[in-house]
Motif scaffolding. Structure first.
Motif, short mmCIF file in Angstrom:
data_model
loop_
_atom_site.label_atom_id
_atom_site.label_comp_id
_atom_site.label_asym_id
_atom_site.label_seq_id
_atom_site.Cartn_x
_atom_site.Cartn_y
_atom_site.Cartn_z
N LEU A 7 112.66 -16.49 -33.63
CA LEU A 7 113.88 -17.20 -33.26
C LEU A 7 114.25 -18.21 -34.39
CD1 LEU A 7 111.90 -18.52 -29.79
CD2 LEU A 7 113.93 -17.12 -30.29
N LYS A 8 113.71 -18.09 -35.56
CA LYS A 8 114.14 -19.00 -36.73
C LYS A 8 114.92 -18.27 -37.20
CE LYS A 8 109.88 -21.73 -37.34
NZ LYS A 8 108.79 -21.61 -38.09
N THR A 10 118.60 -16.03 -38.09
CA THR A 10 119.97 -16.16 -37.54
C THR A 10 120.67 -14.60 -37.78
OG1 THR A 10 120.95 -16.63 -39.92
CG2 THR A 10 120.36 -18.52 -38.38
N ARG A 12 121.42 -16.68 -33.80
CA ARG A 12 120.46 -16.90 -32.57
C ARG A 12 120.46 -15.66 -31.68
NH1 ARG A 12 121.01 -21.96 -29.22
NH2 ARG A 12 123.09 -21.46 -29.26
N ARG A 78 116.92 -21.93 -27.04
CA ARG A 78 116.90 -21.36 -28.35
C ARG A 78 117.89 -20.15 -28.34
NH1 ARG A 78 112.51 -24.30 -27.29
NH2 ARG A 78 111.56 -25.35 -28.80
N MET A 79 118.31 -19.71 -27.37
CA MET A 79 119.28 -18.62 -27.13
C MET A 79 120.71 -18.81 -27.38
SD MET A 79 117.19 -16.16 -26.31
CE MET A 79 115.93 -17.16 -27.63
N ALA A 80 121.57 -17.67 -27.61
CA ALA A 80 122.97 -17.98 -27.77
C ALA A 80 123.65 -17.71 -26.53
CB ALA A 80 123.36 -17.14 -28.77
#
Length: 178
Positions: A7-8, A10, A12, A78-80
């Motif tokens: 998750l960190k 990119t 996301r 934390r999702m797009a």
């Protein structure tokens, strides 16, 4: 720890999961559609196995992280974007996250939630599971990730929902009617 590391990175990722939906007999077809879509779009994804074990029948590329049970209220912000079946609980968690929600209804009230999310402008038009294809899914994901108005509406609605104290409001309504 592995999920947190994923998750960190990119950009996301998006979430794809159908919870208790899914037909083990159609898992391979569904997984093929998802994998083709992600290959076409280059999008990173967190794929939830759900009750049917989606995605567990093959090795997955590095842009896909497979999970079993992870709390939606923690994961979704934390999702797009969120791609899901449209169950009431998942829809509520997705809307609270403040990101676009793409609903793939399988049956029942999921069709209502898919239409409602689209009417609110916080997600693309739903795609019925029986009409799901890599082309349709890729187009809808692109809309969810790049439509600036949709992104703004989703963030605004998520902030409003997150600011609510639903329990206190429910108590207030119950007391008013007693």
């Amino acid at each position: 720890p592995a999920l947190t590391s994923f998750l960190k990175l990119t950009p996301r990722p998006i979430y794809i999961g159908f919870g208790s939906m899914g037909n083990p007999a159609k898992n391979q077809d569904t997984a093929n559609i998802i994998l083709e879509t992600l290959a076409r779009t280059g999008v990173r994804a967190v794929l939830s196995t759900g009750w049917s074990g989606l995605g567990t029948d093959r090795p997955l590329p590095e842009n896909i992280f497979l999970i079993k049970d992870t709390p939606h209220r923690w994961l979704f912000p934390r999702m797009a974007a969120i791609v899901h079946h449209g169950g009431a609980g998942t829809t509520g968690a997705a809307l609270s996250a403040g990101v676009p929600s793409l609903i793939i209804p399988h049956f029942g009230d999921q069709y209502y939630w898919g239409r409602r999310v689209a009417e609110l402008g916080v997600g693309p038009e739903p795609i019925e599971r029986k009409k799901l294809s890599a082309e349709r899914l890729a187009a809808a994901i692109s809309t969810a990730l790049h439509d600036s108005g949709m992104l703004e509406r989703a963030a605004s609605l998520g902030a409003k929902i997150s600011a609510e104290d639903g329990v206190a409001r429910a108590v207030e309504i119950i007391r008013k009617h007693i």
